[in-house]
Motif scaffolding. Structure first.
Motif, PDB file in Angstrom:
ATOM      1  N   PRO A   6      47.830  -7.409  20.542  1.00  0.00           N
ATOM      2  CA  PRO A   6      49.207  -6.755  21.082  1.00  0.00           C
ATOM      3  C   PRO A   6      50.215  -6.472  19.699  1.00  0.00           C
ATOM      4  CG  PRO A   6      49.013  -8.753  21.598  1.00  0.00           C
ATOM      5  CD  PRO A   6      47.927  -8.565  21.217  1.00  0.00           C
ATOM      6  N   THR A   7      51.145  -5.667  19.881  1.00  0.00           N
ATOM      7  CA  THR A   7      52.065  -5.696  18.844  1.00  0.00           C
ATOM      8  C   THR A   7      53.463  -6.346  19.424  1.00  0.00           C
ATOM      9  OG1 THR A   7      53.107  -3.651  20.002  1.00  0.00           O
ATOM     10  CG2 THR A   7      51.737  -3.263  18.035  1.00  0.00           C
ATOM     11  N   TYR A   8      54.423  -6.481  18.885  1.00  0.00           N
ATOM     12  CA  TYR A   8      55.477  -7.164  19.623  1.00  0.00           C
ATOM     13  C   TYR A   8      56.253  -6.341  20.485  1.00  0.00           C
ATOM     14  CZ  TYR A   8      60.049  -9.369  20.243  1.00  0.00           C
ATOM     15  OH  TYR A   8      61.055 -10.012  20.824  1.00  0.00           O
ATOM     16  N   GLU A   9      56.325  -4.954  20.108  1.00  0.00           N
ATOM     17  CA  GLU A   9      56.964  -4.204  21.026  1.00  0.00           C
ATOM     18  C   GLU A   9      56.143  -4.186  22.552  1.00  0.00           C
ATOM     19  OE1 GLU A   9      55.942  -3.411  18.043  1.00  0.00           O
ATOM     20  OE2 GLU A   9      57.893  -3.232  17.508  1.00  0.00           O
ATOM     21  N   TYR A  11      54.320  -6.836  23.781  1.00  0.00           N
ATOM     22  CA  TYR A  11      54.512  -8.352  24.134  1.00  0.00           C
ATOM     23  C   TYR A  11      56.040  -8.315  24.732  1.00  0.00           C
ATOM     24  CZ  TYR A  11      56.003 -13.109  24.114  1.00  0.00           C
ATOM     25  OH  TYR A  11      56.470 -14.342  24.265  1.00  0.00           O
ATOM     26  N   GLU A  21      60.716 -11.873  17.586  1.00  0.00           N
ATOM     27  CA  GLU A  21      59.470 -11.352  16.908  1.00  0.00           C
ATOM     28  C   GLU A  21      58.933 -12.381  15.911  1.00  0.00           C
ATOM     29  OE1 GLU A  21      58.580  -7.068  14.519  1.00  0.00           O
ATOM     30  OE2 GLU A  21      60.618  -7.756  15.349  1.00  0.00           O
ATOM     31  N   ALA A  25      54.841 -13.467  15.771  1.00  0.00           N
ATOM     32  CA  ALA A  25      54.250 -13.118  14.693  1.00  0.00           C
ATOM     33  C   ALA A  25      53.528 -14.413  14.207  1.00  0.00           C
ATOM     34  CB  ALA A  25      54.871 -12.646  13.525  1.00  0.00           C
ATOM     35  N   ARG A  52      44.975  -7.200  25.914  1.00  0.00           N
ATOM     36  CA  ARG A  52      46.291  -7.448  24.877  1.00  0.00           C
ATOM     37  C   ARG A  52      47.103  -8.467  25.936  1.00  0.00           C
ATOM     38  NH1 ARG A  52      45.860  -1.606  23.847  1.00  0.00           N
ATOM     39  NH2 ARG A  52      45.202  -1.605  21.571  1.00  0.00           N
ATOM     40  N   CYS A  56      48.836 -12.072  24.783  1.00  0.00           N
ATOM     41  CA  CYS A  56      50.092 -12.350  24.935  1.00  0.00           C
ATOM     42  C   CYS A  56      50.426 -13.803  25.795  1.00  0.00           C
ATOM     43  CB  CYS A  56      50.964 -11.290  25.678  1.00  0.00           C
ATOM     44  SG  CYS A  56      51.177  -9.541  24.798  1.00  0.00           S
TER      45      CYS A  56
END
Length: 113
Positions: A6-9, A11, A21, A25, A52, A56
């Motif tokens: 997953p990306t932070y967006e 998540y 963020e 990370a 994903r 998370c």
């Protein structure tokens, strides 16, 4: 081996995570490693979103944002159980955290094929 992380967006926006963020990370590498232990198979494209979400959930556990350390009672369907010693409870582990996302996918299968 396909491992969609997953990306932070994802998540923050889709999963509804509460970490910042930088915290996300920092926790992601360990969460990804734990996910590989729980779901060692390749992840098919149709299950990327669920995988994903599972990662998370592990990010929250690694960062300490998941406050479910001990399970004192639980209800599944019409069956409810309260553990006798509320101070002990039943441990809520990584597999419990990802089960809502990976149950029924076959990704957590541990038997022979």
């Amino acid at each position: 081996m396909a491992r969609p992380l997953p990306t932070y967006e994802f998540y923050a926006g889709v999963h509804g995570g509460r970490l910042g963020e930088a915290e996300f990370a920092s926790a992601l590498p360990e969460a990804a490693a734990r996910a590989r232990e729980l779901a060692p198979a390749d992840v098919p494209a149709r299950l990327y979103r669920r995988y994903r979400h599972a990662v998370c959930a592990l990010v929250d556990r690694v960062a300490g944002a998941d406050e479910r350390g001990l399970l004192r009672s639980e209800t599944v369907g019409s069956t409810s159980r309260t553990y006798a010693d509320a101070d002990q409870g039943a441990a809520f582990g990584d597999a419990d955290a990802v089960r809502p996302w990976l149950a029924g996918t076959g990704l957590m299968y541990r038997g022979l094929r």
